[in-house]
Design an enzyme around this catalytic site. Structure first.
Site, PDB file in Angstrom:
ATOM      1  N   ALA A 137      -6.583  -5.262   7.026  1.00 45.12           N
ATOM      2  CA  ALA A 137      -7.566  -4.202   6.771  1.00 45.12           C
ATOM      3  C   ALA A 137      -8.807  -4.739   6.060  1.00 45.12           C
ATOM      4  CB  ALA A 137      -6.926  -3.094   5.942  1.00 45.12           C
ATOM      5  N   LYS A 192     -13.332  -1.100   6.245  1.00 46.83           N
ATOM      6  CA  LYS A 192     -13.924  -1.834   5.121  1.00 46.83           C
ATOM      7  C   LYS A 192     -14.946  -2.849   5.607  1.00 46.83           C
ATOM      8  CE  LYS A 192     -10.101   0.010   3.527  1.00 46.83           C
ATOM      9  NZ  LYS A 192      -9.575   0.761   2.454  1.00 46.83           N
ATOM     10  N   ASP A 213      -0.659  -6.075   8.944  1.00 49.13           N
ATOM     11  CA  ASP A 213      -1.700  -5.098   8.645  1.00 49.13           C
ATOM     12  C   ASP A 213      -2.888  -5.885   8.101  1.00 49.13           C
ATOM     13  OD1 ASP A 213      -3.289  -3.022   7.865  1.00 49.13           O
ATOM     14  OD2 ASP A 213      -1.832  -2.069   6.531  1.00 49.13           O
ATOM     15  N   TRP A 239       0.867  -1.189   0.000  1.00 45.55           N
ATOM     16  CA  TRP A 239       0.000   0.000   0.000  1.00 45.55           C
ATOM     17  C   TRP A 239       0.904   1.240   0.000  1.00 45.55           C
ATOM     18  CZ3 TRP A 239      -2.086   2.751   4.768  1.00 45.55           C
ATOM     19  CH2 TRP A 239      -3.108   3.655   4.433  1.00 45.55           C
TER      20      TRP A 239
HETATM   21  C1  LMR Z   1      -6.874   2.021  -0.731  1.00 48.91           C
HETATM   22  O1  LMR Z   1      -5.827   1.374  -0.743  1.00 48.91           O
HETATM   23  O2  LMR Z   1      -7.414   2.450  -1.755  1.00 48.91           O
HETATM   24  C2  LMR Z   1      -7.541   2.301   0.587  1.00 48.91           C
HETATM   25  O3  LMR Z   1      -6.832   1.729   1.632  1.00 48.91           O
HETATM   26  C3  LMR Z   1      -7.852   3.715   0.788  1.00 48.91           C
HETATM   27  C4  LMR Z   1      -6.652   4.564   1.061  1.00 48.91           C
HETATM   28  O4  LMR Z   1      -6.676   5.307   2.053  1.00 48.91           O
HETATM   29  O5  LMR Z   1      -5.686   4.515   0.297  1.00 48.91           O
END
Ligand code: LMR
Length: 394
Positions: free
Chosen positions: A210, A243, A208, A127
């Site tokens: 999520a 989520k 993590d 991410w």
């Molecule tokens: C994403 O990866 O799109 C989500 O986790 C939202 C974000 O805050 O980036």
């Protein structure tokens, strides 16, 4: 002083959201930011959330501060949701945080408090905000191979080879389920092998998680996290409710710190509380209170789990449909990975030029690394996307 400020790099995901909003084409399709959308393109409030909010409104008689760690019931129920029976509550120090991002940030900060020279290993890719926060905190970051761009599966040999470089005291960031951005995940045997190397080297996992409930089911998605937590001397877990409870804007998450040395629990909890106090004092409570109301009220919990399962199955259905459309159009199985990936995202392994052509020529928005949000599709838009993918030559 403000003349000294320099522009900050735009967050890729948020910048894409903005571009999508500004696109006047009514055929546009948003496969960018990781927000669940139903077939009508709407992000609904889950039924149990509405009911729990009403209950909280009825019974709550004060908005005074909670504790620094947040509402204790939230902590207990979330530890149970994520860890099940893998560990006793007494083994886990935990604080409520503003969303999963808050938990990630506090986790990195706790690691740095414990070891100012901590190095963090992250999957390539991960991410983007993981990288951004680590950079902002000045923490040394090292990537390990994770994704094979050709097969669109986990490059497990590459990952294991790179993890041989971890040293005692390094933190290794892992995605508990539904890897973001790739959608490619480790199997149970691979998780075991990762734990084995981390234990042998003395490195500490930080998980993590999520998207619990978006992949293979609530329990299934937590299995790896539970196994890791029960098999290592120490770990950190950052969990998000954004989520799976659909409470994105309420900022609801939790950071857990776990050690098998029970004598450390007090100092771990104290440091977590301290970090909350330094960064924002008390964590937000509204989302946490709704989540705990759901988790401790059997009817609400059952209804929430049922709706989450509908969401999960709808995404799986879209995956199957997209993989089969692409199979038909390409006459090959090279997109079969889309049905095997889990969670909200799949990374197509396409070039930034392909992604740009999808946006410019077809008004289809996905993140530049070719991550698409499956939940941004519906039965009608799947064939449109499939055709566009072939059309631009992916
Ligand atoms: C994403 O990866 O799109 C989500 O986790 C939202 C974000 O805050 O980036």
């Amino acid at each position: 002083m403000f003349e000294n400020l320099t522009p900050q790099p735009a967050d890729k995901i948020l910048a894409l959201m903005q571009m999508y909003r500004e696109d006047p084409r009514d055929t546009k399709i948003d496969l960018g930011v990781g927000v669940y959308k139903n077939a009508q393109g709407h992000t609904p409030i889950m039924r149990a959330i509405k009911a729990a909010e009403k209950q909280v409104w009825d019974v709550q008689d004060s908005k005074s501060y909670t504790g620094l760690a947040g509402d204790p019931a939230f902590g207990d129920l979330m530890v149970k949701l994520v860890l099940g029976d893998a560990l006793a509550r007494e083994q886990v120090a935990a604080v409520a945080t503003p969303g999963g991002t808050g938990a990630v940030r506090q986790g990195f900060e706790l690691a740095r408090l414990a070891n100012p020279n901590v190095r963090v290993f992250v999957s390539n890719p991960t991410w983007p905000n993981h990288m951004s926060i680590l950079k902002y905190l000045g923490i040394e970051t090292i990537t390990y191979r994770y994704f094979d761009e050709t097969t669109c599966a986990v490059d497990f040999d590459g990952m294991m080879a790179d993890l041989q470089n971890v040293r005692a005291g390094d933190l290794v960031l892992l995605h508990g389920c539904c890897h973001n951005p790739t959608g490619a995940n480790l199997n149970a045997a691979e998780w075991q092998a990762v734990v084995e190397v981390l234990n042998r080297k003395g490195a500490i996992p930080m998980i993590d998680i999520a998207y619990q409930g978006f992949g293979d089911g609530l329990e299934e998605d937590a299995a790896a996290t539970r196994m890791v937590a029960a098999s290592v001397p120490e770990c950190l877990i950052a969990a998000s409710c954004s989520k799976n409870f659909g409470v994105y804007r309420e900022r609801t998450g939790i950071l857990m710190a776990i050690s098998n040395d029970a004598s450390l629990k007090g100092v771990m909890q104290g440091n977590l509380n301290f970090l909350n106090r330094q960064n924002y004092s008390f964590p937000p409570d509204h989302g946490a209170r709704i989540v705990s109301t759901i988790l401790h009220t059997p009817e609400l919990r059952a209804d929430w789990a049922a709706e989450l399962e509908e969401v999960r199955l709808s995404m799986l259905g879209l995956r199957t449909q997209l993989a089969s459309e692409l199979q038909k159009l390409s006459g090959s199985d090279r997109f079969a990975f889309i049905a095997q990936h889990r969670g909200m995202f799949s990374r197509l392994g396409a070039s930034p030029e392909h992604v740009e052509r999808l946006r410019a020529e077809h008004a289809i928005y996905m993140v530049g690394d070719s991550r698409l949000n499956i939940a941004g599709l519906n039965a009608q838009s799947v064939p449109i996307l499939a055709k566009a993918i072939i059309d631009v030559g992916i």
